[in-house]
Write a protein that holds these residues in place. Structure first.
Motif, PDB file in Angstrom:
ATOM      1  N   LYS A 256     -71.672  45.913 117.193  1.00 13.67           N
ATOM      2  CA  LYS A 256     -71.081  45.944 118.045  1.00 13.67           C
ATOM      3  C   LYS A 256     -69.616  45.380 117.220  1.00 13.67           C
ATOM      4  CE  LYS A 256     -73.547  42.257 120.122  1.00 13.67           C
ATOM      5  NZ  LYS A 256     -73.485  41.223 120.643  1.00 13.67           N
TER       6      LYS A 256
ATOM      7  N   GLU B  63     -64.807  55.604 124.128  1.00 13.01           N
ATOM      8  CA  GLU B  63     -65.776  55.609 125.440  1.00 13.01           C
ATOM      9  C   GLU B  63     -66.011  56.574 125.355  1.00 13.01           C
ATOM     10  OE1 GLU B  63     -64.781  55.359 130.144  1.00 13.01           O
ATOM     11  OE2 GLU B  63     -63.165  54.816 129.049  1.00 13.01           O
TER      12      GLU B  63
ATOM     13  N   HIS C 145     -75.504  50.325 124.982  1.00 10.53           N
ATOM     14  CA  HIS C 145     -75.777  48.403 125.684  1.00 10.53           C
ATOM     15  C   HIS C 145     -75.972  47.691 124.687  1.00 10.53           C
ATOM     16  CE1 HIS C 145     -75.729  49.684 130.238  1.00 10.53           C
ATOM     17  NE2 HIS C 145     -76.817  50.487 129.463  1.00 10.53           N
ATOM     18  N   ALA C 146     -76.463  48.096 123.727  1.00 13.40           N
ATOM     19  CA  ALA C 146     -76.296  46.742 122.769  1.00 13.40           C
ATOM     20  C   ALA C 146     -75.783  46.858 121.599  1.00 13.40           C
ATOM     21  CB  ALA C 146     -77.675  46.845 121.808  1.00 13.40           C
TER      22      ALA C 146
ATOM     23  N   GLU D  61     -72.680  47.372 123.044  1.00 14.94           N
ATOM     24  CA  GLU D  61     -71.051  47.129 123.411  1.00 14.94           C
ATOM     25  C   GLU D  61     -70.805  47.583 123.778  1.00 14.94           C
ATOM     26  OE1 GLU D  61     -69.879  43.040 123.304  1.00 14.94           O
ATOM     27  OE2 GLU D  61     -71.834  41.526 123.468  1.00 14.94           O
ATOM     28  N   VAL D  62     -71.082  49.010 124.206  1.00 11.23           N
ATOM     29  CA  VAL D  62     -69.895  50.715 124.058  1.00 11.23           C
ATOM     30  C   VAL D  62     -69.144  50.650 125.811  1.00 11.23           C
ATOM     31  CG1 VAL D  62     -69.421  52.804 123.215  1.00 11.23           C
ATOM     32  CG2 VAL D  62     -70.332  51.118 121.569  1.00 11.23           C
ATOM     33  N   SER D  63     -68.059  51.223 126.100  1.00  6.45           N
ATOM     34  CA  SER D  63     -68.485  51.623 127.501  1.00  6.45           C
ATOM     35  C   SER D  63     -68.668  53.027 127.185  1.00  6.45           C
ATOM     36  CB  SER D  63     -66.544  51.859 127.589  1.00  6.45           C
ATOM     37  OG  SER D  63     -66.928  52.199 128.765  1.00  6.45           O
TER      38      SER D  63
END
Length: 246
Positions: A157, A163, A188-189, A191-193
Motif C-alpha cells: 500500500k 493508475e 486490490h491488496a 489499493e491501486v487504481s
C-alpha cells in the motif's frame, strides 16, 4: 495532434557506468509537455518501439524509447532475446535501475514537463514498467500490452503512484488468465487504481504487426491482432489524456 515532431537519440548511463542509447520523440512545441517512457519487447529497442514513440509525439507527448540491454542491442532471434532478458533478471535491482535511468533521462529533457510522467511497455517491457511503478516511481499512468505481470515483490500500500491499465490477450499462452487474476489480487491488496482489458482471440504480441513473422521464424506462440491493437491504443490514449491532462 502535434503539427510536427522532432526526434533524436540520447546517450545515458546507470550509476555503474553501463551505457544506453534511447530514442526521443517530441512535438514541435514551445512549452514543455508530458513525458512517456516506452519500454520495448524482449527484442530490444527496435524500430517498432521507435514507431510507438513517434506516435506518442504526434499525439502531443514527449516520448523516450528506453534501451534495456545497453549499446542499443536488438535482435529478431528469440534465443538471443531470451538470453539478454534473463541477464536483467540475474540481479533483482537491474530492471528498476535501468528503467529509472531512462525515466530520469526523459524528465531531464527541456521539452518535458517533469511533473507529468507516464510509462507504456510491451511484453518484457510491460514487466519493466510495472516493476518501475512498484518501486514508487513518480508516474501518473502505466499501460502494458501483453505483459509479464509477475512482480519482483508484490506491491505494498502506498508504493504505486500510477493508475495502471493492463491490456491482455485471452489466448496468450505465455501469461495465463490465472496470472492476470493474481495481478488483480496484488493491485486490490495494494489499493491501486487499475483496469484490466482482455481481448478475445488475441495472443501474446497482439500489438505488433510483426508478431506472426516472428512467431514463424522462432517457433514461438505469438500473434498479431489488428482489432486488439486498435482498441488497446484507444484505451491507452484515453488513460494518458485523462491522467496527464493533454
Amino acid at each position: 495532434m502535434a503539427s510536427g515532431i522532432k526526434t533524436r537519440e540520447i546517450n545515458y548511463s546507470t550509476l555503474d557506468g553501463k551505457q544506453f542509447t534511447g530514442y526521443f520523440a517530441a512535438p514541435e512545441s514551445t512549452a514543455p509537455v508530458a513525458g512517456v517512457i516506452v519500454s520495448p519487447e524482449w527484442w530490444g529497442r527496435n524500430e517498432y518501439t521507435e514507431q510507438r514513440a513517434r506516435e506518442l509525439a504526434e499525439h502531443g507527448y514527449a516520448a523516450f524509447a528506453i534501451d534495456m540491454y545497453g549499446d542499443k542491442n536488438v535482435t529478431t532471434d528469440a534465443k538471443q532475446a531470451y538470453a539478454w532478458m534473463m541477464q536483467t533478471f540475474e540481479d533483482p535491482d537491474t530492471i528498476v535501475t535501468r528503467a529509472s535511468a531512462g525515466l530520469a533521462t526523459l524528465a531531464a529533457q527541456e521539452e518535458v514537463n517533469a511533473d507529468k510522467l507516464a510509462a507504456i511497455g510491451f511484453c518484457y517491457g510491460g514487466k519493466v514498467i510495472l516493476d518501475l511503478a512498484r518501486s514508487g516511481a513518480p508516474l501518473e499512468a502505466v499501460v502494458t500490452f501483453h505483459a509479464n505481470l509477475s512482480p519482483k515483490a508484490p506491491a505494498q500500500k502506498g508504493q504505486i503512484q500510477a493508475e495502471i491499465l493492463v491490456l491482455h490477450g485471452e489466448d496468450d499462452s505465455m501469461v495465463s488468465l490465472d496470472d492476470v487474476d493474481a495481478f488483480r489480487e496484488e493491485m486490490h491488496a495494494a489499493e491501486v487504481s487499475h483496469e484490466v482489458i482482455i481481448f478475445e482471440n488475441a495472443k501474446h504480441g497482439f500489438s505488433n504487426p510483426q508478431a506472426d513473422e516472428r512467431a514463424k521464424a522462432n517457433a514461438v506462440d505469438l500473434g498479431y491482432s489488428a482489432e486488439a491493437e486498435k482498441q488497446g491504443l484507444i484505451a491507452m490514449y484515453e488513460l494518458l489524456d485523462r491522467r496527464l491532462g493533454q
